[in-house]
Design a protein around this motif. Structure first.
Motif, mmCIF file in Angstrom:
data_model
loop_
_atom_site.group_PDB
_atom_site.id
_atom_site.type_symbol
_atom_site.label_atom_id
_atom_site.label_comp_id
_atom_site.label_asym_id
_atom_site.label_seq_id
_atom_site.Cartn_x
_atom_site.Cartn_y
_atom_site.Cartn_z
ATOM 1 N N TYR A 35 0.826 -1.209 0.000
ATOM 2 C CA TYR A 35 0.000 0.000 0.000
ATOM 3 C C TYR A 35 0.859 1.257 0.000
ATOM 4 C CZ TYR A 35 0.214 1.198 5.062
ATOM 5 O OH TYR A 35 0.604 1.605 6.316
ATOM 6 N N TYR A 37 1.047 5.410 0.446
ATOM 7 C CA TYR A 37 0.377 6.500 1.146
ATOM 8 C C TYR A 37 1.228 7.759 1.011
ATOM 9 C CZ TYR A 37 3.702 5.445 4.889
ATOM 10 O OH TYR A 37 4.848 5.236 5.614
ATOM 11 N N CYS A 45 -3.085 9.027 6.598
ATOM 12 C CA CYS A 45 -2.059 7.984 6.506
ATOM 13 C C CYS A 45 -1.923 7.235 7.833
ATOM 14 C CB CYS A 45 -0.730 8.586 6.073
ATOM 15 S SG CYS A 45 -0.850 9.356 4.446
ATOM 16 N N GLU A 48 -4.959 4.906 8.039
ATOM 17 C CA GLU A 48 -4.790 3.764 7.138
ATOM 18 C C GLU A 48 -3.816 2.752 7.745
ATOM 19 O OE1 GLU A 48 -4.208 2.941 2.404
ATOM 20 O OE2 GLU A 48 -3.133 4.649 3.261
ATOM 21 N N SER A 70 6.017 4.986 1.093
ATOM 22 C CA SER A 70 5.870 6.414 0.821
ATOM 23 C C SER A 70 7.246 6.972 0.458
ATOM 24 C CB SER A 70 5.269 7.178 2.004
ATOM 25 O OG SER A 70 6.258 7.524 2.944
ATOM 26 N N ARG A 120 -3.014 7.683 -3.056
ATOM 27 C CA ARG A 120 -3.204 6.555 -2.144
ATOM 28 C C ARG A 120 -3.708 5.350 -2.948
ATOM 29 N NH1 ARG A 120 -3.457 7.356 3.094
ATOM 30 N NH2 ARG A 120 -4.212 9.487 2.865
ATOM 31 N N VAL A 140 -9.731 6.002 2.874
ATOM 32 C CA VAL A 140 -9.209 5.200 3.977
ATOM 33 C C VAL A 140 -10.279 4.339 4.648
ATOM 34 C CG1 VAL A 140 -8.137 5.321 6.261
ATOM 35 C CG2 VAL A 140 -7.284 6.758 4.408
#
Length: 154
Positions: A35, A37, A45, A48, A70, A120, A140
């Motif tokens: 994932y 972010y 974030c 999540e 990220s 995202r 989210v």
């Protein structure tokens, strides 16, 4: 360039929490929820990450590893991970190698200024290293549970 369903996980090495360098090829043989972010320690974030963290035991029961990505530094990731007790690895992609490989960099605007930022997104790869599902422009709330449901059907 966007990645299509059935395509392989890119062979990219990135710095990770725990003082490691992670080669994404090392996840082949195990399903992976990757994932992306925008930024450590921001409200969305953090939520999540907390949602994925809360469901982590269930992801583990299905054999799926979770990895967050990220552009923040490893140091920022270490602090973020420690502060919220995230049990999964965070990868640092300051050069946007993985971000660009999976086409998550998008033009955004805030306060009248435009900039390039992380959209995202989540990618679910099977044990064969092939993309099974992807979510872009993620909201989210309820997202981690949706990814878990998809992971359980692998």
């Amino acid at each position: 360039m966007s990645i299509a369903i059935g395509k392989s996980l890119p062979a990219i090495k990135l710095a990770a929490t725990g003082g490691r360098e992670v080669d994404l090829k090392s996840y082949k043989g195990k399903p992976l929820a990757l994932y992306f972010y925008p930024k450590d320690n921001t409200s969305g974030c953090t939520l999540e990450g907390q949602d994925f963290s809360a469901l982590y035991p269930e992801f583990q029961r299905t054999g799926v590893e979770i990895v967050g990505v990220s552009r923040d530094s490893v140091r920022s990731h270490e602090n973020f991970r420690s502060k919220y007790g995230f049990p999964f690895t965070l990868l640092s992609d300051p050069d946007e190698l993985l971000c660009n490989a999976l086409d998550v960099m998008k033009e955004k605007s805030m306060y009248g200024r435009t900039y390039m930022g992380v959209d995202r997104s989540t990618f679910l790869f099977g044990a064969d290293g092939k993309l099974k599902r992807q979510w872009r422009g993620v909201k989210v709330k309820g997202h981690a549970a949706e990814v878990l449901e998809a992971a359980q059907s692998l």
